[in-house]
Motif scaffolding. Structure first.
Motif, short mmCIF file in Angstrom:
data_model
loop_
_atom_site.label_atom_id
_atom_site.label_comp_id
_atom_site.label_asym_id
_atom_site.label_seq_id
_atom_site.Cartn_x
_atom_site.Cartn_y
_atom_site.Cartn_z
N GLU A 1 74.95 13.27 -70.92
CA GLU A 1 74.55 14.54 -71.52
C GLU A 1 75.77 15.19 -72.16
O GLU A 1 76.90 15.04 -71.67
CB GLU A 1 73.95 15.48 -70.48
CG GLU A 1 73.27 16.72 -71.07
CD GLU A 1 72.36 17.44 -70.09
OE1 GLU A 1 71.68 18.39 -70.50
OE2 GLU A 1 72.32 17.04 -68.90
N MET A 2 75.58 15.90 -73.26
CA MET A 2 76.66 16.61 -73.91
C MET A 2 76.09 17.75 -74.73
O MET A 2 74.94 17.73 -75.16
CB MET A 2 77.49 15.67 -74.80
CG MET A 2 76.76 15.07 -75.98
SD MET A 2 77.76 13.81 -76.86
CE MET A 2 79.19 14.78 -77.33
N GLY A 3 76.92 18.78 -74.93
CA GLY A 3 76.49 19.92 -75.72
C GLY A 3 77.32 21.15 -75.42
O GLY A 3 78.34 21.09 -74.73
N ASP A 4 76.88 22.31 -75.94
CA ASP A 4 77.57 23.57 -75.69
C ASP A 4 77.54 23.90 -74.20
O ASP A 4 76.55 23.64 -73.51
CB ASP A 4 76.91 24.70 -76.48
CG ASP A 4 77.17 24.59 -77.97
OD1 ASP A 4 78.00 23.75 -78.36
OD2 ASP A 4 76.54 25.34 -78.74
N VAL A 5 78.62 24.47 -73.72
CA VAL A 5 78.74 24.77 -72.29
C VAL A 5 77.59 25.65 -71.80
O VAL A 5 76.95 25.36 -70.78
CB VAL A 5 80.10 25.43 -71.99
CG1 VAL A 5 80.07 26.16 -70.66
CG2 VAL A 5 81.21 24.39 -71.97
N ASP A 6 77.30 26.73 -72.52
CA ASP A 6 76.24 27.64 -72.07
C ASP A 6 74.89 26.93 -72.04
O ASP A 6 74.10 27.13 -71.11
CB ASP A 6 76.18 28.87 -72.98
CG ASP A 6 77.38 29.78 -72.80
OD1 ASP A 6 78.03 29.69 -71.73
OD2 ASP A 6 77.70 30.56 -73.72
N GLU A 7 74.62 26.10 -73.03
CA GLU A 7 73.35 25.39 -73.09
C GLU A 7 73.23 24.39 -71.94
O GLU A 7 72.18 24.30 -71.27
CB GLU A 7 73.24 24.66 -74.43
CG GLU A 7 71.95 23.86 -74.61
CD GLU A 7 70.72 24.72 -74.77
OE1 GLU A 7 69.60 24.18 -74.61
OE2 GLU A 7 70.86 25.93 -75.07
N ILE A 8 74.29 23.64 -71.69
CA ILE A 8 74.26 22.64 -70.62
C ILE A 8 74.12 23.29 -69.25
O ILE A 8 73.32 22.85 -68.41
CB ILE A 8 75.55 21.78 -70.66
CG1 ILE A 8 75.63 20.96 -71.96
CG2 ILE A 8 75.62 20.85 -69.44
CD1 ILE A 8 74.64 19.85 -72.08
N PHE A 9 74.87 24.34 -69.01
CA PHE A 9 74.88 24.94 -67.68
C PHE A 9 73.64 25.80 -67.41
O PHE A 9 73.21 25.93 -66.26
CB PHE A 9 76.14 25.78 -67.48
CG PHE A 9 77.35 24.95 -67.10
CD1 PHE A 9 77.81 24.91 -65.81
CD2 PHE A 9 78.01 24.19 -68.06
CE1 PHE A 9 78.91 24.14 -65.46
CE2 PHE A 9 79.10 23.42 -67.73
CZ PHE A 9 79.56 23.39 -66.42
N LYS A 10 73.03 26.35 -68.46
CA LYS A 10 71.82 27.15 -68.26
C LYS A 10 70.56 26.28 -68.25
O LYS A 10 69.62 26.55 -67.51
CB LYS A 10 71.70 28.20 -69.37
CG LYS A 10 72.72 29.32 -69.26
CD LYS A 10 72.57 30.30 -70.41
CE LYS A 10 73.60 31.42 -70.33
NZ LYS A 10 73.51 32.35 -71.49
N ARG A 11 70.55 25.23 -69.07
CA ARG A 11 69.36 24.37 -69.18
C ARG A 11 69.74 22.90 -69.14
O ARG A 11 69.61 22.18 -70.14
CB ARG A 11 68.62 24.70 -70.49
CG ARG A 11 67.91 26.04 -70.48
CD ARG A 11 67.35 26.40 -71.83
NE ARG A 11 68.41 26.79 -72.75
CZ ARG A 11 68.90 28.02 -72.83
NH1 ARG A 11 68.42 28.97 -72.03
NH2 ARG A 11 69.85 28.33 -73.68
N PRO A 12 70.26 22.41 -68.01
CA PRO A 12 70.60 20.98 -67.92
C PRO A 12 69.35 20.12 -68.02
O PRO A 12 68.32 20.42 -67.43
CB PRO A 12 71.24 20.86 -66.53
CG PRO A 12 70.66 22.00 -65.74
CD PRO A 12 70.45 23.11 -66.72
N LYS A 13 69.44 19.04 -68.77
CA LYS A 13 68.29 18.15 -68.98
C LYS A 13 68.39 16.86 -68.19
O LYS A 13 67.36 16.25 -67.89
CB LYS A 13 68.16 17.82 -70.48
CG LYS A 13 67.90 19.03 -71.36
CD LYS A 13 66.57 19.70 -71.02
CE LYS A 13 66.26 20.86 -71.97
NZ LYS A 13 64.99 21.53 -71.61
N HIS A 14 69.60 16.42 -67.88
CA HIS A 14 69.75 15.16 -67.16
C HIS A 14 69.82 15.41 -65.65
O HIS A 14 70.49 16.35 -65.21
CB HIS A 14 71.01 14.41 -67.62
CG HIS A 14 71.00 12.96 -67.28
ND1 HIS A 14 71.30 12.48 -66.02
CD2 HIS A 14 70.69 11.86 -68.03
CE1 HIS A 14 71.20 11.17 -66.00
NE2 HIS A 14 70.84 10.76 -67.21
#
Length: 689
Positions: free
Chosen positions: A593-606
């Motif tokens: 998984e990779m992306g913006d920090v806020d997006e990853i930490f608020k809505r993790p997909k993996h």
């Protein structure tokens, strides 16, 4: 009702020569309790823990009383202490490499310790046990390795300490300490080098073992979130004094002493806003410079004349729960002076680092199909390749901080070395400023080094012990910038001052400096060359929370002042969440998984990202109950299909057969998972629960 103390310390004074380093310590560790001891380096935590085992040093002088199960330890002979160590009281040290024998395999060291200290063998002749019970010793050693989360334990039995990662060596140390089923475990920063998932699993297993066997543990740590998650009681030490103690549930959410609150304010968490950490100004005074008043007075924002004159005794904050403190001024805050100091650092760096607008918006562009290491079967056997990295697509933009997270062995450090040009990928290419990185050690490669610098995890290992710090910061300027020695020393002094190092420290040798001071020097040496890319490999992993906050704020302000790009490698998700703009999550050599920090930490997909976040100290760990127990497979025996399938709570048959590709979900988010909807449904179930 308070339990009877397993160990009782009264009026303990420890001196080295004429200098006293512990000043009248009173401490009880109860049976079945995990007692955390927190504070900065130099506060006396390790000296206190080692004094219990009689290991404080040959030249130390100890006065007072240390009673273990009613027996006075300070009167024991050397032979009586040897019988006690490892059997009744065991210790896990922070530096595993110095504690393991480099000439013996891990398996031999474990089996030798089992033969000597295990309850089944400790009363027998060790040499005879080693000769006649090898099969039993081997089985016990394997179980211990599995308990502490070692992957491929059969293979690790034949490994030497230098062949293992720092995290693996630390797990070996914990396994050795558990051999004798001790009543008291002294753990000195036992999980500093461990990943968050292994850290939580291991500490939870330790906690369950302590509950089951009615053991106790003294946990020496600088991680307050970790103490909050695992400990029952906490004592706060500073400059050889206990300043506050009580139940974790009372002290950490609502501390009474300003020092305890300062430690909490210096630690980032999942809700911290960038640029808002509050480092404690100054440093712990040396033991021979303490006055009669409060030792924290020189750094406390609420100090008064009475504080400088007399040291208040430990008084009850809540007598019912045994919560005591030397001060009650923690809730008043005044950070104006401290923030002004940080702004001053930022202004100085702007004058020292003048990077122009770049023609390369994408500074680093990596396309790595695979990168291999090799193993050999037997002395004359053929070399067999195995993939440490697969299908890596990573870009670092100009002026951004990219986080790289994952467990030990997932390939983070290998990828960092490839992006830095220390190695060439087996298949693929790494572009720096739109050009392939030259062949390592070539003339063009050496000319490029000034633009690509690195801050290493261990500051003690990257400085020459024979040269003053200022000369070591000046040396790269003479090599890469062709400066005269006089000009290089002048610029080195300016950069060291900008990173907060006092002028009288600059001419010191590394051996007499603290880890925080050396880490500042390492940052200064890297930044002095005005690099376009700065790689930070666990730069704050072993630092106290206050020094960690200072280094994080310094790096953040350096980026803002110079617009340099950074690759920040860490297993501390709180730190990554605080300082990084984007994050890459790796597992067993692949990006999941990779992306913006806020997006990853608020809505993790993996599912793996969610596991990492739930395992972070201080986070909500309720989702972990859905995950099957397991560990990361060995990269030498890479599984077919998704690399996380054996630990995933929603893995399907497809996951065990096919490898999911990294799919773009939005402009700032990508994930490699077949079962995203199933995982989202699981998260919804967890939310309802």
């Amino acid at each position: 009702m308070q339990n009877d103390p397993l160990i009782s310390i009264r009026d303990l004074h420890v001196s080295f020569g004429p200098v006293e380093v512990l000043h009248g310590i009173d401490l009880d560790i109860e049976q079945g309790v995990i007692h955390a001891l927190i504070g900065e380096s130099g506060s006396g935590k390790s000296v206190l823990a080692r004094s219990i085992l009689g290991l404080a040093g040959n030249n130390c002088r100890i006065n007072g009383s240390i009673k273990f199960q009613g027996q006075e330890l300070l009167t024991l002979s050397a032979q009586e202490y040897r019988k006690l160590r490892g059997a009744e009281i065991a210790m896990v040290v922070q530096d595993a490499m110095s504690a393991l024998n480099p000439m013996r395999t891990i398996g031999y060291q474990l089996m030798e310790t089992i033969a000597c200290r295990h309850p089944n063998f400790r009363d027998q002749n060790t040499a005879k046990v080693l000769a006649t019970c090898k099969h039993d010793l081997h089985d016990i050693a394997l179980e211990l390795l599995k308990t502490v989360g070692i992957t491929a334990p059969e293979k690790r039995m034949t490994s030497y300490a230098h062949q293992l990662s720092g995290g693996m060596r630390q797990r070996i140390m914990i396994a050795l300490a558990l051999v004798g089923s001790p009543k008291l475990l002294l753990a000195d920063e036992p999980t500093t080098a461990l990943d968050v998932v292994v850290q939580r699993e291991l500490l939870q297993e330790l906690r369950e073992t302590i509950r089951k066997l009615n053991m106790s543990m003294l946990l020496v740590t600088h991680d307050l979130h970790l103490a909050h998650d695992i400990a029952d009681k906490v004592s706060v030490m500073y400059a050889g004094y206990l300043l506050e103690e009580g139940p974790v549930a009372k002290v950490l959410p609502n501390p009474s002493h300003p020092y305890t609150e300062g430690l909490l304010d210096a630690m980032p968490d999942m809700t911290s806003v960038k640029g808002t950490l509050k480092p404690i100004p100054g440093e712990i005074p040396p033991p021979d410079k303490l006055g009669n008043g409060c030792p924290f007075a020189s750094r406390c924002e609420k100090v008064c004349d009475a504080c400088r004159q007399t040291l208040s005794p430990l008084t009850d904050v809540d007598s019912i729960v045994h919560w005591r403190s030397r001060c009650t001024k923690a809730h008043e805050a005044n950070v104006t002076e401290q923030q002004a100091g940080l702004d001053h650092v930022s202004d100085m760096m702007k004058s020292l680092v003048n990077m122009e607008q770049t023609d390369f918006p994408t500074l680093v562009d990596a396309h790595i199909q695979r990168h291999c290491y090799y193993t050999r079967q037997g002395i004359l056997g053929r070399k067999k390749p195995w993939d440490v990295l697969q299908d890596i697509e990573v870009q670092i933009e100009h002026g951004e901080i990219l986080g790289l997270v994952g467990e030990s062995g997932c390939g983070k450090s290998t990828l960092a070395r490839l992006l830095l040009g220390h190695q060439k990928p087996t298949q693929g290419v790494v572009l720096f400023q739109n050009q392939p990185i030259p062949e390592p050690r070539s003339k063009l490669w050496r000319a490029q080094r000034a633009a690509m610098q690195m801050i290493y995890q261990d500051p003690y290992g990257c400085f020459d012990a024979r040269m003053p710090i200022i000369e070591q910061v000046a040396e790269p300027l003479m090599v890469h910038k062709n400066m005269t020695k006089e000009a290089a020393l002048k610029r080195a002094a300016a950069v060291l001052k900008a990173v907060g190092m006092p002028e009288h420290h600059m001419s010191r040798l590394p051996v007499v400096m603290s880890g925080g001071q050396l880490q500042r020097a390492a940052i200064a040496r890297a930044v002095a060359l005005e690099p376009a890319l700065l790689v930070c490999d666990e730069p704050v992993a072993s630092l106290d929370v206050s020094i960690q906050a200072q280094v994080l704020e310094l790096l953040y302000k350096l980026r803002n002042a110079s617009h340099m790009s950074m690759l920040f490698v860490s297993h501390n998700l709180n730190v990554v969440r605080y300082i990084c703009d984007r994050v890459v999550v790796m597992y067993l050599g692949r990006i999941v998984e990779m992306g913006d920090v806020d997006e990853i930490f608020k809505r993790p997909k993996h599912p793996y990202t969610k596991l990492l976040m739930a395992s972070t100290p201080g986070a909500d760990a309720s989702v972990i109950r859905f995950y099957p127990k397991g560990s990361m497979p060995s990269p030498i025996d890479r599984p077919k299909g998704c690399v996380f399938a054996n630990r995933c709570p929603v893995a399907s048959a497809r996951c065990h057969e096919q490898v999911p590709t990294l799919t773009k979900l939005s402009d700032n988010h990508a994930c490699a998972c077949f079962e995203q909807k199933a995982f989202e449904a699981l998260q919804a179930t967890e939310g309802e629960a």
